[in-house]
Enzyme design. Structure first.
Site, PDB file in Angstrom:
ATOM      1  N   CYS A 428     -14.028 -33.861 -25.289  1.00 10.48           N
ATOM      2  CA  CYS A 428     -13.888 -33.854 -26.986  1.00 10.48           C
ATOM      3  C   CYS A 428     -13.822 -34.740 -28.064  1.00 10.48           C
ATOM      4  O   CYS A 428     -11.959 -34.499 -28.500  1.00 10.48           O
ATOM      5  CB  CYS A 428     -12.724 -32.966 -26.039  1.00 10.48           C
ATOM      6  SG  CYS A 428     -13.139 -31.920 -25.842  1.00 10.48           S
ATOM      7  N   TYR A 472     -10.656 -33.633 -30.210  1.00 11.29           N
ATOM      8  CA  TYR A 472     -11.249 -31.562 -31.386  1.00 11.29           C
ATOM      9  C   TYR A 472     -11.735 -31.882 -32.692  1.00 11.29           C
ATOM     10  O   TYR A 472     -11.641 -31.717 -33.292  1.00 11.29           O
ATOM     11  CB  TYR A 472     -10.071 -30.968 -30.797  1.00 11.29           C
ATOM     12  CG  TYR A 472     -10.406 -29.980 -29.755  1.00 11.29           C
ATOM     13  CD1 TYR A 472     -11.651 -30.715 -28.560  1.00 11.29           C
ATOM     14  CD2 TYR A 472     -10.202 -29.007 -29.761  1.00 11.29           C
ATOM     15  CE1 TYR A 472     -11.568 -30.105 -27.294  1.00 11.29           C
ATOM     16  CE2 TYR A 472     -10.425 -28.065 -27.775  1.00 11.29           C
ATOM     17  CZ  TYR A 472     -11.405 -28.303 -27.312  1.00 11.29           C
ATOM     18  OH  TYR A 472     -11.633 -27.880 -26.045  1.00 11.29           O
ATOM     19  N   TRP A 490      -5.612 -31.245 -30.605  1.00  8.60           N
ATOM     20  CA  TRP A 490      -5.738 -31.146 -29.516  1.00  8.60           C
ATOM     21  C   TRP A 490      -4.939 -32.418 -29.037  1.00  8.60           C
ATOM     22  O   TRP A 490      -4.597 -31.810 -27.382  1.00  8.60           O
ATOM     23  CB  TRP A 490      -7.221 -30.753 -28.879  1.00  8.60           C
ATOM     24  CG  TRP A 490      -7.762 -30.385 -28.091  1.00  8.60           C
ATOM     25  CD1 TRP A 490      -7.401 -29.719 -26.526  1.00  8.60           C
ATOM     26  CD2 TRP A 490      -7.682 -31.508 -26.301  1.00  8.60           C
ATOM     27  NE1 TRP A 490      -7.635 -29.608 -25.344  1.00  8.60           N
ATOM     28  CE2 TRP A 490      -8.235 -30.920 -25.288  1.00  8.60           C
ATOM     29  CE3 TRP A 490      -8.038 -32.849 -26.401  1.00  8.60           C
ATOM     30  CZ2 TRP A 490      -8.531 -31.648 -24.113  1.00  8.60           C
ATOM     31  CZ3 TRP A 490      -8.509 -33.152 -25.182  1.00  8.60           C
ATOM     32  CH2 TRP A 490      -8.393 -32.968 -24.402  1.00  8.60           C
ATOM     33  N   TYR A 686     -18.577 -21.901 -23.823  1.00 12.89           N
ATOM     34  CA  TYR A 686     -17.392 -22.873 -24.187  1.00 12.89           C
ATOM     35  C   TYR A 686     -18.119 -24.161 -23.502  1.00 12.89           C
ATOM     36  O   TYR A 686     -18.279 -23.648 -22.889  1.00 12.89           O
ATOM     37  CB  TYR A 686     -16.230 -22.600 -23.946  1.00 12.89           C
ATOM     38  CG  TYR A 686     -15.343 -23.425 -24.335  1.00 12.89           C
ATOM     39  CD1 TYR A 686     -14.429 -24.019 -25.517  1.00 12.89           C
ATOM     40  CD2 TYR A 686     -14.536 -23.627 -23.470  1.00 12.89           C
ATOM     41  CE1 TYR A 686     -13.570 -24.857 -25.771  1.00 12.89           C
ATOM     42  CE2 TYR A 686     -12.906 -24.754 -23.157  1.00 12.89           C
ATOM     43  CZ  TYR A 686     -12.714 -24.532 -24.423  1.00 12.89           C
ATOM     44  OH  TYR A 686     -11.857 -26.340 -24.804  1.00 12.89           O
ATOM     45  N   HIS A 687     -18.084 -24.899 -24.239  1.00  7.94           N
ATOM     46  CA  HIS A 687     -18.799 -26.730 -24.119  1.00  7.94           C
ATOM     47  C   HIS A 687     -19.873 -26.411 -23.722  1.00  7.94           C
ATOM     48  O   HIS A 687     -20.435 -27.204 -23.378  1.00  7.94           O
ATOM     49  CB  HIS A 687     -17.958 -27.187 -22.332  1.00  7.94           C
ATOM     50  CG  HIS A 687     -16.990 -27.402 -22.791  1.00  7.94           C
ATOM     51  ND1 HIS A 687     -15.776 -27.603 -21.768  1.00  7.94           N
ATOM     52  CD2 HIS A 687     -15.521 -27.434 -24.335  1.00  7.94           C
ATOM     53  CE1 HIS A 687     -13.876 -27.995 -22.336  1.00  7.94           C
ATOM     54  NE2 HIS A 687     -14.388 -28.051 -23.689  1.00  7.94           N
ATOM     55  N   HIS A 772     -18.796 -29.019 -28.794  1.00  6.64           N
ATOM     56  CA  HIS A 772     -17.845 -27.823 -29.396  1.00  6.64           C
ATOM     57  C   HIS A 772     -18.051 -27.143 -30.173  1.00  6.64           C
ATOM     58  O   HIS A 772     -17.699 -26.823 -31.735  1.00  6.64           O
ATOM     59  CB  HIS A 772     -16.488 -28.606 -29.213  1.00  6.64           C
ATOM     60  CG  HIS A 772     -15.886 -28.619 -27.893  1.00  6.64           C
ATOM     61  ND1 HIS A 772     -16.130 -30.301 -27.339  1.00  6.64           N
ATOM     62  CD2 HIS A 772     -14.771 -28.527 -27.634  1.00  6.64           C
ATOM     63  CE1 HIS A 772     -15.298 -30.375 -26.184  1.00  6.64           C
ATOM     64  NE2 HIS A 772     -14.349 -29.137 -26.463  1.00  6.64           N
TER      65      HIS A 772
END
Length: 829
Positions: A428, A472, A490, A686-687, A772
């Site tokens: 992240c 993030y 995050w 997601y991811h 992301h």
């Protein structure tokens, strides 16, 4: 760790005490990787994945009546026959022959299911004790008859650990499935082993198909309700999901089974059916079903699909065991999903057929990675860097190391490495591709750390820690060659994540006190923890940056001195669009699309907008809508200025594959419209990531990273856009750049470029990094050209580094039909 490693070295490695020499026998390991491969990975430290993430979308197929054969197996030191992978005992195993002499790699094992069924993944369980024979590089082939195998449907590389691996591929009908091991994961010897092999069936998503237009279609049914409303079968074709076909229930319910038959008015190839349950209420959701087809409406085939759909409101699918030519398609419901009564209903029914490559593009095989590729960067040496976190399939904590992989784009081979020397768990992070092609990675699980990967030396090094701990966050390279970072609550604490700049001259960070994060945040109900994540940043002239989302507010940011931030209006009528995309498709022109008003547990949007900076102030306008609402999608600008969109969900839930958009779309700036492409084989939410490659194709991969959940996708596939393909799937003749492209050039340079055939345009597309759903460094820069003689062109690189940022670019030539060349690499700045 030392005690654990000592225990591994002292303990007997194999399942049994094998003979053989220490240097060659399978009883001992030749080498151990940096981390103990026999230890299970630690548990993830993140939020719990939803219950739906713990079970695969595709059912595990029953193994009754299956048989297994292998290229070879061990008999002298025990029964290690291929049937051991089907005995439901993980303490037994198939093992390749090692006594008295090991049979060299490759080794293969073939499963005969004794009937044709739809299969979408092979689940490989390594041996329970010992480490030798774990499969490293692999290939999967399918066959209808056990004789003709065709091309591999999946290849890849597995991590050297004892976790169960799911090897996905495009769903299709087959009787035989063959797993071939070409290397041993730890390179300890010429061995292959497997404790158990399972196969997954139809996930309800068919690859390389497109929905057929329903104009003129009609529908009939075995029965339908009329007294309590118009619930006729035509309601399943009216494009209104709030209406429905429903079986008769007044005054007395007609008993199951019920069927609905679609008449397409002409025979055509069909490959799949999709079923959307009713929007209101739960009664009548179809459970067990079959699909049959007909050319005349009277004689129907043996079933081409069957199964049981889950009792929920998500769109379901049925993959046919084979593509058939038919005019009529019949869906028969034999049970109600919840067992609540003798009812059946359907809001919408769609039928799909094989995609036309020239119109819808084409997918290559699925490539397995030894990790979930959560972040990726395309490098100047025709490779792609990928990484996950401290674990190959999970994240959490601040462990000080990262699992990485390199994909060779020429061969498709993937290799793995754990990076320890920078003390940085790079999950992240913020990413930026520097002016010399190196990749700067900041924050994440180790929230202040910053690391640099140099593709020229294949080395990771540390640079100075950031002043503000972040995860993030958003990053972009500046026109000055420095890097700007903003947001990231995050990790490292909530709030206060104002801007700072990394100096390319001395590798230090400078805090921008005049650039607070507050005016760039969304109105997420969880506050800064989610509201300052994954921001959309577009670098312009003189070190300035346009912040254009995901908040609805747009801002100009200056990075000079202490910096400053100035409001620049809103993105037309767009609400906040967290986990949406922004893509620079032309000089000073960006497309924004998708996203949601909050990070999770809300509906995504289909809206898309253009943002034009060329008039001195950002002007936003709504363009055509996406066909599918998307959050957690990825978007990529192509050499012709179109934008391709992959994956995402209509309802944003991290780690979930529910409500996945399996059909990519391409946006055309000339029309403002999105066109549906060939469906992909694996959900990408997601991811997940997507990157333009130097040959004009696009890599799409990843998703998950939630430990033992079933929504981990340690794989990817390459999409070939329509501009490269003929209708039969062969590649169009490309123009070739034959000379005149230096390794590096300054802004404002005029280049004399030669091509083998006539071309009409040239474009630079910046090599970039994605994670992301965010890729702030990608941009397309069309070039001014002048033909000086046949096949020779003077091409001018923009003088302003705010237009053509410093860094590595793909230089494409395009002919009059829009077919791009393979790119030549060019470094600017």
């Amino acid at each position: 760790m030392l005690l654990a490693l000592t225990a591994v070295l002292a303990a007997p490695v194999p399942l049994l005490v094998f003979g053989g020499s220490a240097s060659a026998g399978p009883g001992r390991a030749l080498a151990l990787p940096a981390a103990d491969p026999t230890s299970p990975p630690p548990a993830p430290h993140h939020q719990a994945a939803p219950a739906a993430a713990m079970e695969p979308a595709a059912p595990t197929l029953p193994r009754d009546g299956w048989t297994a054969t292998a290229s070879d197996h061990e008999t002298a030191r025990g029964d290690h026959s291929p049937t051991r992978v089907l005995d439901a005992d993980p303490n037994t195993m198939w093992h390749s022959k090692w006594t008295p002499t090991a049979t060299p790699l490759p080794h293969n094992i073939t499963i005969d299911m004794n009937k044709t069924v739809v299969v979408s993944a092979l689940v490989y369980q390594p041996r329970a004790t010992g480490i030798n024979g774990r499969i490293g590089e692999y290939a999967i082939h399918l066959s209808a008859d056990g004789a003709a195998w065709g091309a591999a449907v999946a290849t890849g590389t597995l991590a050297d650990d004892n976790t169960v691996k799911t090897l996905s591929f495009a769903p299709q009908g087959a009787r035989y499935i063959r797993l071939t091991a070409t290397t041993e994961a730890g390179s300890r010897g010429p061995w292959t082993s497997a404790a158990e092999i399972n196969l997954l069936g139809d996930p309800g998503t068919t690859a390389s198909v497109v929905d057929l237009p329903r104009d003129g279609w009609t529908a009939t049914a075995s029965d339908h309700e009329t007294v309590k409303g118009d619930h006729s079968p035509t309601r399943a074709l009216d494009a209104d999901p709030d209406t429905m076909w429903h079986s008769k229930w007044t005054p007395t319910a007609t008993p199951l089974p019920h069927n609905i038959t679609i008449d397409m008015k002409a025979a055509r190839p069909v490959s799949a059916l999709s079923y959307e349950p009713r929007r209101t209420g739960i009664n009548g959701r179809i459970g067990a079903y079959t699909v049959t087809t007909s050319t005349n409406g009277t004689t129907f085939s043996t079933r081409v699909a069957s199964g049981t759909w889950k009792d929920d409101d998500t769109v379901k699918g049925a993959t046919f065991t084979r593509t058939v030519t038919a005019r009529y398609v019949r869906l028969t419901a034999t049970t109600e999903a919840g067992g609540r009564g003798p009812w059946s209903s359907a809001a919408e029914i769609r039928i799909s057929g094989p995609a036309n490559p020239a119109a819808h593009g084409m997918w290559g095989k699925v490539t397995g990675f030894p990790l979930v590729p959560v972040a990726t960067a395309v490098l100047p040496n025709n490779t792609m860097l990928a990484w996950s976190a401290y674990g190959t399939d999970r994240f959490g904590g601040s462990n000080g190391y990262t699992q990485t992989a390199i994909m060779d784009l020429a061969t498709g081979r993937v290799t793995q490495r754990r990076v320890d020397n920078t003390g940085h768990d790079m999950f992240c992070p913020g990413t930026a591709v520097l002016k010399d092609g190196r990749v700067l990675v900041t924050g994440g699980s180790n929230a202040k750390r910053a690391s640099i990967y140099d593709p020229a030396t294949d080395a990771w090094t540390s640079t100075a820690d950031m002043n503000i701990a972040r995860g993030y966050q958003a990053m972009t390279l500046l026109s000055t060659g420095d890097a700007f970072v903003l947001g990231g609550s995050w990790s490292g604490g909530n709030g206060g994540k104002g801007g700072e700049v990394w100096s390319s001259a001395n590798g230090t960070w400078r805090t921008l006190s005049g650039v607070p994060v507050t005016t760039t945040m969304t109105a997420d109900p969880r506050g800064p923890y989610r509201a300052d994540n994954h921001q959309w940043l577009h670098a312009t002239s003189n070190g300035r940056v346009l912040h254009l989302g995901p908040s609805k507010q747009i801002n100009w940011i200056s990075t000079s001195g202490n910096g400053s931030i100035t409001a620049a209006g809103t993105r037309a009528d767009s609400p906040d669009a967290m986990n949406g995309n922004a893509v620079a498709y032309d000089i000073g022109k960006l497309l924004t699309l998708g996203g949601a008003t909050a990070y999770e547990n809300v509906k995504a949007t289909r809206r898309a907008y253009t943002v034009d900076l060329n008039g001195g102030r950002p002007v936003s306008a709504r363009t055509g809508d996406l066909a599918y609402a998307r959050a957690f999608a990825n978007s990529v600008v192509m050499p012709d200025g179109k934008v391709a969109v992959f994956g995402g969900q209509s309802y944003a839930v991290p780690f979930s594959d529910a409500t996945s958009a399996m059909t990519p779309e391409i946006w055309d700036p000339a029309t403002g419209r999105f066109t549906r492409m060939a469906a992909m084989a694996v959900p990408r939410n997601y991811h997940s990531v997507a990157n333009l490659l130097p040959d004009g194709r696009i890599f799409s991969g990843g998703g998950g990273l939630c430990g033992t959940c079933a929504t981990n996708h340690p794989d990817g596939a390459i999409f070939t856009p329509p501009y490269l393909l003929n209708a039969d799937g062969t590649e169009k003749t490309r123009p070739q750049i034959t000379g005149g492209v230096p390794a590096s050039a300054a802004n404002g340079t005029k280049l004399t470029i030669t091509t083998d055939t006539a071309v009409t345009s040239f474009a630079l597309v910046r090599a970039s990094a994605a994670t992301h759903s965010t890729d702030n460094d990608q941009r397309r820069v069309p070039l001014t050209i002048r033909e000086t003689s046949t096949g020779t062109y003077e091409v001018t690189v923009p003088a302003d580094p705010g237009v053509a940022l410093p860094g590595t670019y793909f230089l494409f030539a395009l002919n009059a039909q829009g077919v791009p060349s393979k790119a030549k690499m060019l470094n600017l700045g």
